[in-house]
Design a protein around this motif. Structure first.
Motif, PDB file in Angstrom:
ATOM      1  N   VAL A   1       0.830  -1.213   0.000  1.00  0.00           N
ATOM      2  CA  VAL A   1       0.000   0.000   0.000  1.00  0.00           C
ATOM      3  C   VAL A   1       0.863   1.261   0.000  1.00  0.00           C
ATOM      4  CG1 VAL A   1      -1.687   1.319   1.365  1.00  0.00           C
ATOM      5  CG2 VAL A   1      -1.980  -1.138   1.049  1.00  0.00           C
ATOM      6  N   GLU A   2       2.063   1.196   0.560  1.00  0.00           N
ATOM      7  CA  GLU A   2       2.939   2.379   0.606  1.00  0.00           C
ATOM      8  C   GLU A   2       3.241   2.899  -0.792  1.00  0.00           C
ATOM      9  OE1 GLU A   2       7.492   3.649   1.934  1.00  0.00           O
ATOM     10  OE2 GLU A   2       6.563   1.832   2.775  1.00  0.00           O
ATOM     11  N   SER A   3       3.697   2.024  -1.679  1.00  0.00           N
ATOM     12  CA  SER A   3       4.033   2.475  -3.035  1.00  0.00           C
ATOM     13  C   SER A   3       2.789   2.915  -3.803  1.00  0.00           C
ATOM     14  CB  SER A   3       4.757   1.364  -3.798  1.00  0.00           C
ATOM     15  OG  SER A   3       3.918   0.237  -3.975  1.00  0.00           O
ATOM     16  N   LEU A   4       1.644   2.290  -3.536  1.00  0.00           N
ATOM     17  CA  LEU A   4       0.412   2.687  -4.217  1.00  0.00           C
ATOM     18  C   LEU A   4      -0.001   4.095  -3.818  1.00  0.00           C
ATOM     19  CD1 LEU A   4      -1.703  -0.614  -3.922  1.00  0.00           C
ATOM     20  CD2 LEU A   4      -0.554   0.278  -5.956  1.00  0.00           C
ATOM     21  N   VAL A   5       0.069   4.401  -2.522  1.00  0.00           N
ATOM     22  CA  VAL A   5      -0.300   5.744  -2.059  1.00  0.00           C
ATOM     23  C   VAL A   5       0.637   6.789  -2.650  1.00  0.00           C
ATOM     24  CG1 VAL A   5      -0.445   7.235  -0.023  1.00  0.00           C
ATOM     25  CG2 VAL A   5      -1.391   4.927   0.066  1.00  0.00           C
ATOM     26  N   ARG A   6       1.920   6.484  -2.721  1.00  0.00           N
ATOM     27  CA  ARG A   6       2.881   7.462  -3.268  1.00  0.00           C
ATOM     28  C   ARG A   6       2.662   7.686  -4.760  1.00  0.00           C
ATOM     29  NH1 ARG A   6       8.431   6.139   0.242  1.00  0.00           N
ATOM     30  NH2 ARG A   6       7.791   7.488   2.000  1.00  0.00           N
ATOM     31  N   THR A   7       2.265   6.666  -5.466  1.00  0.00           N
ATOM     32  CA  THR A   7       1.929   6.858  -6.886  1.00  0.00           C
ATOM     33  C   THR A   7       0.673   7.713  -7.020  1.00  0.00           C
ATOM     34  OG1 THR A   7       2.902   4.720  -7.492  1.00  0.00           O
ATOM     35  CG2 THR A   7       1.338   5.687  -9.042  1.00  0.00           C
ATOM     36  N   LEU A   8      -0.352   7.391  -6.241  1.00  0.00           N
ATOM     37  CA  LEU A   8      -1.619   8.124  -6.309  1.00  0.00           C
ATOM     38  C   LEU A   8      -1.490   9.566  -5.831  1.00  0.00           C
ATOM     39  CD1 LEU A   8      -3.954   5.287  -4.974  1.00  0.00           C
ATOM     40  CD2 LEU A   8      -3.928   6.206  -7.303  1.00  0.00           C
ATOM     41  N   ALA A   9      -0.468   9.877  -5.037  1.00  0.00           N
ATOM     42  CA  ALA A   9      -0.280  11.247  -4.554  1.00  0.00           C
ATOM     43  C   ALA A   9      -0.104  12.239  -5.700  1.00  0.00           C
ATOM     44  CB  ALA A   9       0.921  11.298  -3.615  1.00  0.00           C
ATOM     45  N   MET A  10       0.368  11.770  -6.845  1.00  0.00           N
ATOM     46  CA  MET A  10       0.549  12.662  -7.999  1.00  0.00           C
ATOM     47  C   MET A  10      -0.774  13.205  -8.524  1.00  0.00           C
ATOM     48  SD  MET A  10       3.621  10.841 -10.185  1.00  0.00           S
ATOM     49  CE  MET A  10       3.057   9.159 -10.051  1.00  0.00           C
ATOM     50  N   VAL A  11      -1.883  12.516  -8.204  1.00  0.00           N
ATOM     51  CA  VAL A  11      -3.194  12.964  -8.669  1.00  0.00           C
ATOM     52  C   VAL A  11      -3.585  14.296  -8.023  1.00  0.00           C
ATOM     53  CG1 VAL A  11      -5.665  12.411  -8.571  1.00  0.00           C
ATOM     54  CG2 VAL A  11      -4.005  10.631  -9.151  1.00  0.00           C
ATOM     55  N   LEU A  12      -3.111  14.560  -6.828  1.00  0.00           N
ATOM     56  CA  LEU A  12      -3.609  15.705  -6.052  1.00  0.00           C
ATOM     57  C   LEU A  12      -3.265  17.063  -6.668  1.00  0.00           C
ATOM     58  CD1 LEU A  12      -2.927  14.156  -2.546  1.00  0.00           C
ATOM     59  CD2 LEU A  12      -5.102  14.317  -3.765  1.00  0.00           C
ATOM     60  N   PRO A  13      -2.003  17.356  -7.018  1.00  0.00           N
ATOM     61  CA  PRO A  13      -1.753  18.647  -7.680  1.00  0.00           C
ATOM     62  C   PRO A  13      -2.413  18.751  -9.042  1.00  0.00           C
ATOM     63  CG  PRO A  13       0.247  17.297  -7.609  1.00  0.00           C
ATOM     64  CD  PRO A  13      -0.745  16.638  -6.729  1.00  0.00           C
ATOM     65  N   VAL A  14      -2.521  17.633  -9.752  1.00  0.00           N
ATOM     66  CA  VAL A  14      -3.188  17.637 -11.062  1.00  0.00           C
ATOM     67  C   VAL A  14      -4.664  17.992 -10.899  1.00  0.00           C
ATOM     68  CG1 VAL A  14      -3.814  16.220 -13.057  1.00  0.00           C
ATOM     69  CG2 VAL A  14      -1.568  15.955 -12.007  1.00  0.00           C
ATOM     70  N   THR A  15      -5.288  17.475  -9.855  1.00  0.00           N
ATOM     71  CA  THR A  15      -6.682  17.803  -9.571  1.00  0.00           C
ATOM     72  C   THR A  15      -6.850  19.296  -9.301  1.00  0.00           C
ATOM     73  OG1 THR A  15      -7.081  15.602  -8.650  1.00  0.00           O
ATOM     74  CG2 THR A  15      -8.617  17.333  -8.022  1.00  0.00           C
TER      75      THR A  15
END
Length: 484
Positions: A111-125
């Protein structure tokens, strides 16, 4: 008349956009579910339980405030843009830092690597908040349809390719990131607007008076939704969470069409007539009758056919989620009541009242989930079903207070339709028990279900059926006028 014509076209485009988005996502999900296992889907749900809340916080309700506000200027747009972008960057950094702790909570290192990948969505949003609001204000949902289509198809193709090449659950995370990037890039290109460099804190403060309550209400709803994944993921196995997630995602596809259309079209349209309570009440009455007429029997049918649908879409290994999906679909059948009442309150500027009601509703929902979890994922689904029923008096309270269109009057408008849905569901259940499963018999059951439903509506002279025909004729006339 012009507003009505634009609203009808906006509703059609918005429905098409959401159908296309969720349709393409369903196709991709069906392919990925066959390539990946329940545990992979469960791990992704664990990561999204936290990231999805952060996505809502990026907007902060400011996008909805821009849509609801009667007039806006460049200072409003510039201030919201930079505020949302800054929120996205900050929250993305926080998500990156807390990813190990999230993984420890679930006892799932991946889950750690998944959350860090998904974190890129936030500034794009954050980049998409203002363009999205501008297109919604202008009712330019055809542009949003194109953006969602490109995002869904493009990210889906890449996700399937990654899964086929052995990247496993990472393919699901990259699908979310790529969809956000494609959608944001398209929206920025279509609005023909560039931000200035100034931020007016006073403008943000004024918008936040509405948007803050809207965001908090949305956050409470998201907390209740993600709490399901959090509890199931923490107390049970990733595989069980995977089954629950597939059941939830499948029944949410049609539900999201209703919510998306009402929120995107209903808020700007009802806001434009909010000065006249008679017009607002009339629009809400018609919208409630129509949405229940079309949406509620569809969800009952989904509950009826949950087992064959899961088997056909995702394969035999996912049929175990059928009971969960049936309970979730029946509970969701009452969503038109909750959604339309919330939009009516928002159009009146009653975000504070909506927030108070949402607190009460979500406390009741969270309590139902917390009790239901003792009986496993199916118990959580049953808790949600009961919560959706018990929350109806709360959802209709403000409409009764401000519009004189409360629970009793709303029940008189849709009571006959709800009873028809229950009778049709019972007849369909009987046919399922009598006829052999699968094949052409399944098609026959679907056809018989809708024939019985429309027939009963006609026999009982359901007013909503007349509303539907009038809307179809209006769309046809408006289309011909536009073509001419």
């Amino acid at each position: 008349m012009e507003l009505r014509r634009r609203a009808l076209f906006a509703m059609a485009w918005s429905a098409a956009e959401i159908l296309l988005r969720f349709g393409s996502q369903l196709v991709v999900m069906a392919i990925l579910a066959r390539l990946l296992g329940p545990s992979d889907v469960g791990l992704m749900a664990m990561a999204m339980a936290f990231v999805a809340l952060a996505v809502l916080a990026v907007d902060g309700g400011l996008g909805a405030a821009l849509i609801q506000k009667t007039s806006i200027d460049d200072s409003d747009l510039d201030s919201v843009f930079w505020c949302a972008l800054a929120s996205g960057v900050c929250l993305g950094g926080i998500a990156w830092c807390v990813a190990p702790h999230i993984a420890d909570f679930f006892e799932a290192p991946k889950v750690e690597s998944l959350v860090r990948t998904l974190a890129m969505v936030l500034p794009v949003t954050g980049l998409a908040v203002v363009p999205d609001a501008l297109l919604s204000r202008a009712l330019r949902f055809s542009e949003k349809t194109k953006a969602e289509a490109l995002a869904s198809v493009g990210s889906g193709v890449v996700a399937v390719a990654l899964a086929l090449s052995g990247h496993g659950v990472d393919s699901l995370a990259w699908q979310v990131v790529l969809a956000a990037l494609i959608r944001t890039a398209f929206l920025l290109g279509r609005v023909r607007w560039l931000p200035g460099i100034a931020i007016d804190v006073r403008r943000i403060s004024r918008l936040a008076r509405f948007g803050g309550f809207y965001m908090a209400a949305s956050m409470l709803d998201a907390v209740a939704t993600r709490l399901q994944s959090l509890l199931i993921g923490r107390l049970f196995t990733p595989a069980l969470l995977g089954y629950y997630t597939i059941a939830q995602s499948t029944q949410q596809a049609p539900a999201s069409v209703l919510v998306g259309v009402v929120n995107r079209v209903g808020l700007p349209v009802l806001s434009s007539v909010s000065a006249s309570k008679d017009e607002l009440r009339s629009g809400m009455r018609t919208g409630l009758r129509l949405s229940v007429l079309v949406f509620t029997p569809g969800m009952f049918l989904l509950a009826l056919l949950s087992e064959p649908i899961l088997g056909i879409l995702f394969g035999p290994s996912w049929v175990s989620a059928a009971n969960i999906m049936s309970l979730l679909a029946i509970g969701t059948a009452l969503w038109p009541i909750h959604v339309l009442n919330a939009v009516a309150v928002q159009s009146l500027g009653g975000s504070r009242a909506m927030f108070v009601i949402e607190i009460a509703k979500q406390c009741l929902t969270i309590a139902s989930i917390a009790v239901g979890v003792f009986w496993g994922p199916a118990g959580v689904a049953m808790g949600l079903l009961l919560a959706n029923i018990l929350c109806i008096p709360l959802s209709t309270f403000c409409s009764g207070k401000y519009l004189e269109f409360g629970l009793r009057k709303q029940s008189s408008e849709i009571g006959a339709t709800l009873l028809t849905c229950v009778v049709t569901f019972a007849i369909g259940k009987g046919l399922m028990m009598l006829l052999p499963p699968g094949g052409l018999w399944l098609v026959a059951i679907v056809v018989a279900y809708w024939v019985v439903y429309v027939g009963l509506c006609s026999m009982t002279k359901n007013r909503a059926l007349d509303d539907l025909w009038r809307m179809v004729r209006a769309l046809r006339v408006a289309g011909q006028a536009k073509g001419a």
